[in-house]
Motif scaffolding. Structure first.
Motif, PDB file in Angstrom:
ATOM      1  N   UNK A  79       1.845 -10.448   8.198  1.00  0.00           N
ATOM      2  CA  UNK A  79       0.633 -10.331   7.395  1.00  0.00           C
ATOM      3  C   UNK A  79       0.967  -9.590   6.108  1.00  0.00           C
ATOM      4  N   UNK A  80       0.512 -10.153   4.987  1.00  0.00           N
ATOM      5  CA  UNK A  80       0.758  -9.590   3.656  1.00  0.00           C
ATOM      6  C   UNK A  80      -0.618  -9.236   3.084  1.00  0.00           C
ATOM      7  N   UNK A  81      -0.881  -7.929   2.939  1.00  0.00           N
ATOM      8  CA  UNK A  81      -2.218  -7.475   2.565  1.00  0.00           C
ATOM      9  C   UNK A  81      -2.388  -7.506   1.045  1.00  0.00           C
ATOM     10  N   UNK A  82      -3.426  -8.227   0.605  1.00  0.00           N
ATOM     11  CA  UNK A  82      -3.718  -8.367  -0.831  1.00  0.00           C
ATOM     12  C   UNK A  82      -4.773  -7.368  -1.289  1.00  0.00           C
ATOM     13  N   UNK A  83      -5.807  -7.141  -0.480  1.00  0.00           N
ATOM     14  CA  UNK A  83      -6.819  -6.133  -0.795  1.00  0.00           C
ATOM     15  C   UNK A  83      -7.580  -5.811   0.485  1.00  0.00           C
ATOM     16  N   UNK A  84      -8.202  -4.642   0.478  1.00  0.00           N
ATOM     17  CA  UNK A  84      -8.960  -4.225   1.655  1.00  0.00           C
ATOM     18  C   UNK A  84      -8.087  -3.553   2.695  1.00  0.00           C
ATOM     19  N   UNK A  85      -8.578  -3.537   3.922  1.00  0.00           N
ATOM     20  CA  UNK A  85      -7.934  -2.790   5.001  1.00  0.00           C
ATOM     21  C   UNK A  85      -7.948  -3.624   6.277  1.00  0.00           C
ATOM     22  N   UNK A 109      -3.018  -1.572   4.203  1.00  0.00           N
ATOM     23  CA  UNK A 109      -3.701  -1.646   2.914  1.00  0.00           C
ATOM     24  C   UNK A 109      -2.857  -2.480   1.946  1.00  0.00           C
ATOM     25  N   UNK A 110      -3.351  -2.588   0.728  1.00  0.00           N
ATOM     26  CA  UNK A 110      -2.655  -3.320  -0.326  1.00  0.00           C
ATOM     27  C   UNK A 110      -1.158  -2.975  -0.361  1.00  0.00           C
ATOM     28  N   UNK A 111      -0.306  -3.991  -0.320  1.00  0.00           N
ATOM     29  CA  UNK A 111       1.137  -3.780  -0.395  1.00  0.00           C
ATOM     30  C   UNK A 111       1.823  -3.669   0.948  1.00  0.00           C
ATOM     31  N   UNK A 112       1.037  -3.484   2.012  1.00  0.00           N
ATOM     32  CA  UNK A 112       1.641  -3.397   3.341  1.00  0.00           C
ATOM     33  C   UNK A 112       1.970  -4.787   3.883  1.00  0.00           C
ATOM     34  N   UNK A 133     -15.979  -3.182   3.008  1.00  0.00           N
ATOM     35  CA  UNK A 133     -15.081  -4.024   2.221  1.00  0.00           C
ATOM     36  C   UNK A 133     -14.486  -5.180   3.032  1.00  0.00           C
ATOM     37  N   UNK A 134     -14.400  -6.343   2.403  1.00  0.00           N
ATOM     38  CA  UNK A 134     -13.691  -7.493   2.974  1.00  0.00           C
ATOM     39  C   UNK A 134     -12.191  -7.286   2.800  1.00  0.00           C
ATOM     40  N   UNK A 135     -11.398  -7.715   3.772  1.00  0.00           N
ATOM     41  CA  UNK A 135      -9.940  -7.677   3.643  1.00  0.00           C
ATOM     42  C   UNK A 135      -9.443  -9.079   3.308  1.00  0.00           C
ATOM     43  N   UNK A 136      -8.511  -9.158   2.383  1.00  0.00           N
ATOM     44  CA  UNK A 136      -7.915 -10.414   1.910  1.00  0.00           C
ATOM     45  C   UNK A 136      -6.419 -10.334   2.180  1.00  0.00           C
ATOM     46  N   UNK A 137      -5.903 -11.278   2.950  1.00  0.00           N
ATOM     47  CA  UNK A 137      -4.481 -11.213   3.290  1.00  0.00           C
ATOM     48  C   UNK A 137      -3.931 -12.602   3.578  1.00  0.00           C
ATOM     49  N   UNK A 138      -2.613 -12.699   3.528  1.00  0.00           N
ATOM     50  CA  UNK A 138      -1.906 -13.902   3.936  1.00  0.00           C
ATOM     51  C   UNK A 138      -1.351 -13.684   5.333  1.00  0.00           C
ATOM     52  N   UNK A 139      -1.510 -14.686   6.199  1.00  0.00           N
ATOM     53  CA  UNK A 139      -0.828 -14.664   7.494  1.00  0.00           C
ATOM     54  C   UNK A 139       0.152 -15.821   7.518  1.00  0.00           C
ATOM     55  N   UNK A 140       1.417 -15.489   7.776  1.00  0.00           N
ATOM     56  CA  UNK A 140       2.504 -16.469   7.672  1.00  0.00           C
ATOM     57  C   UNK A 140       3.283 -16.470   8.980  1.00  0.00           C
ATOM     58  N   UNK A 156       5.905  -2.148   6.702  1.00  0.00           N
ATOM     59  CA  UNK A 156       6.518  -1.527   5.522  1.00  0.00           C
ATOM     60  C   UNK A 156       5.633  -1.780   4.303  1.00  0.00           C
ATOM     61  N   UNK A 157       5.673  -0.866   3.356  1.00  0.00           N
ATOM     62  CA  UNK A 157       4.895  -1.014   2.126  1.00  0.00           C
ATOM     63  C   UNK A 157       5.815  -1.400   0.965  1.00  0.00           C
ATOM     64  N   UNK A 158       5.332  -2.303   0.140  1.00  0.00           N
ATOM     65  CA  UNK A 158       6.069  -2.761  -1.039  1.00  0.00           C
ATOM     66  C   UNK A 158       5.174  -2.566  -2.258  1.00  0.00           C
ATOM     67  N   UNK A 159       5.638  -1.739  -3.208  1.00  0.00           N
ATOM     68  CA  UNK A 159       4.786  -1.242  -4.291  1.00  0.00           C
ATOM     69  C   UNK A 159       4.571  -2.271  -5.400  1.00  0.00           C
ATOM     70  N   UNK A 160       3.338  -2.266  -5.922  1.00  0.00           N
ATOM     71  CA  UNK A 160       2.999  -3.145  -7.035  1.00  0.00           C
ATOM     72  C   UNK A 160       3.878  -2.876  -8.256  1.00  0.00           C
ATOM     73  N   UNK A 161       4.199  -1.610  -8.508  1.00  0.00           N
ATOM     74  CA  UNK A 161       4.987  -1.287  -9.706  1.00  0.00           C
ATOM     75  C   UNK A 161       6.363  -1.954  -9.654  1.00  0.00           C
TER      76      UNK A 161
END
Length: 290
Positions: A79-85, A109-112, A133-140, A156-161
C-alpha cells in the motif's frame, strides 16, 4: 533531473496508454475504487497481468470505515499512501493492546509504504480510523517468484522532498533472489539499500515532477536479474486534474491523472524520460518487472 526532452529515445519500445476511463470502477459508498487490472467482480481480458504485476487499485476509503480482517497468501502486496491515514492491524494483535507502532499495528500517512509477503498465509485489516478525513492510496499486488514463503511485513516512509529531486526507489528484489537462504530471508536486505525487499524480479519507484521538468527512469534500476523488462507507469489522481506527463517524448504517450501506460520492448539500462507537462506537479509511480 534532466532538461526538457521532446523526442523519442526508446524507438524500439512499445508504449500503450491505459486510460483512466478504461479502468474498472466501483463506488460502494465507503470505498471508491479504480482497478487498472482485473479485480473482484471486474474482469477485462486485456488487463489481467503485466509481468509480475497483478493488481493496481487506486482506492479512497471514507472516515471510520475500511477493509475488515481478511487473509492473503502467495502474493506480495503493498500500500502506497497518497493522503489521509490508514491503520494496518495484524490478525495476531487485539485492538487496544498494541502499544506503540510496530509491524503488527501501524497508522500509515502520506509517504508511508506498507508491504506484506502473504506467503503461506496471513490475515490483516486496513481501516481508516480517522474521524473525518478520507484516505487515498494505491494497493498493488505482485506475483512472487515462488509460493510458500514465510509471511512478513515491512513499513517504511519515503519523503516528498526526495521524490521532488528524482525517482526514489521504493522496492527492489531480496538479496539472494529466488534461491535466498534462510539467513537472507531473515536479514530481509534488498538489492538497493534503503528499499523494501520484494520476492520478485521487480522494482518500484516514485517521483514528484514539477511542471516543465523531466525525470529519467533507468530501466531495471541496476538491481534486477532479467535483461528484458516491462514497465508500467501510473499517474495517481492527486492534483485535481492539473498533472500531466509525456513518456519518451512521444505525443501519443501523454498521460493524465488516473492514466497508466504499458511499456514493452525495453531492456535494463534503457532510460525512460518522464516529462511533466501539466499546470501542477505530477506524482508518478513506476513499476519495473521482468
Amino acid at each position: 533531473m534532466i532538461k526538457n526532452m521532446s523526442k523519442s529515445v526508446l524507438r524500439q519500445a512499445k508504449i500503450t496508454p491505459h486510460q483512466s476511463s478504461t479502468r474498472g470502477h466501483s463506488d460502494h459508498g465507503w470505498l471508491n475504487t479504480y482497478h487498472s487490472f482485473s479485480f473482484a467482480d471486474w474482469y477485462n481480458p486485456k488487463f489481467t497481468q503485466f509481468g509480475a504485476l497483478r493488481v493496481l487499485n487506486e482506492d479512497r476509503v471514507k472516515a471510520d470505515s475500511g477493509f475488515p480482517e481478511h487473509p492473503h497468501r502467495d502474493f506480495e502486496i503493498f500500500s502506497y499512501i497518497l493522503s489521509g491515514e490508514l491503520t494496518h492491524r495484524d490478525s495476531m494483535l487485539t485492538k487496544g493492546q498494541e502499544g506503540g507502532q510496530s509491524d503488527k499495528f501501524y497508522k500509515m500517512h502520506r509517504g508511508d509504504v506498507q508491504f506484506t509477503t502473504g506467503g503461506t498465509g496471513i490475515a490483516h485489516s486496513e481501516f481508516n480510523e480517522h474521524k473525518s478525513d478520507t484516505v487515498h492510496f494505491l494497493q498493488i499486488w505482485a506475483v512472487p517468484w515462488k509460493k510458500g514463503l514465510q509471511p512478513r511485513y515491512h513499513t517504511r516512509n519515503f519523503k516528498d522532498e526526495d521524490k521532488r529531486k528524482d525517482f526514489v526507489k521504493i522496492l527492489s528484489p531480496l538479496k539472494g533472489g529466488e534461491d535466498a537462504t534462510a539467513e537472507q530471508e531473515k536479514d530481509a536486505e534488498a538489492v538497493i539499500p534503503g528499499t523494501i525487499p520484494i520476492h520478485a524480479d521487480f522494482v518500484m519507484g516514485a517521483g514528484i515532477i514539477a511542471p516543465e521538468s523531466t525525470f529519467e527512469w533507468v530501466v531495471g534500476a541496476k538491481a534486477t536479474q532479467q535483461n528484458k523488462r516491462k514497465v508500467f507507469v501510473h499517474v495517481p489522481m492527486c492534483k485535481g486534474g492539473k498533472a500531466k506527463i509525456r513518456l519518451d517524448g512521444r505525443e501519443e504517450a501523454e498521460l493524465s491523472e488516473g492514466d497508466g501506460a504499458f511499456i514493452e520492448g525495453v531492456f535494463s539500462g534503457d532510460k525512460l524520460s518522464v516529462e511533466s507537462r501539466g499546470s501542477g506537479e505530477a506524482e508518478v509511480i513506476v513499476l519495473d518487472t521482468a
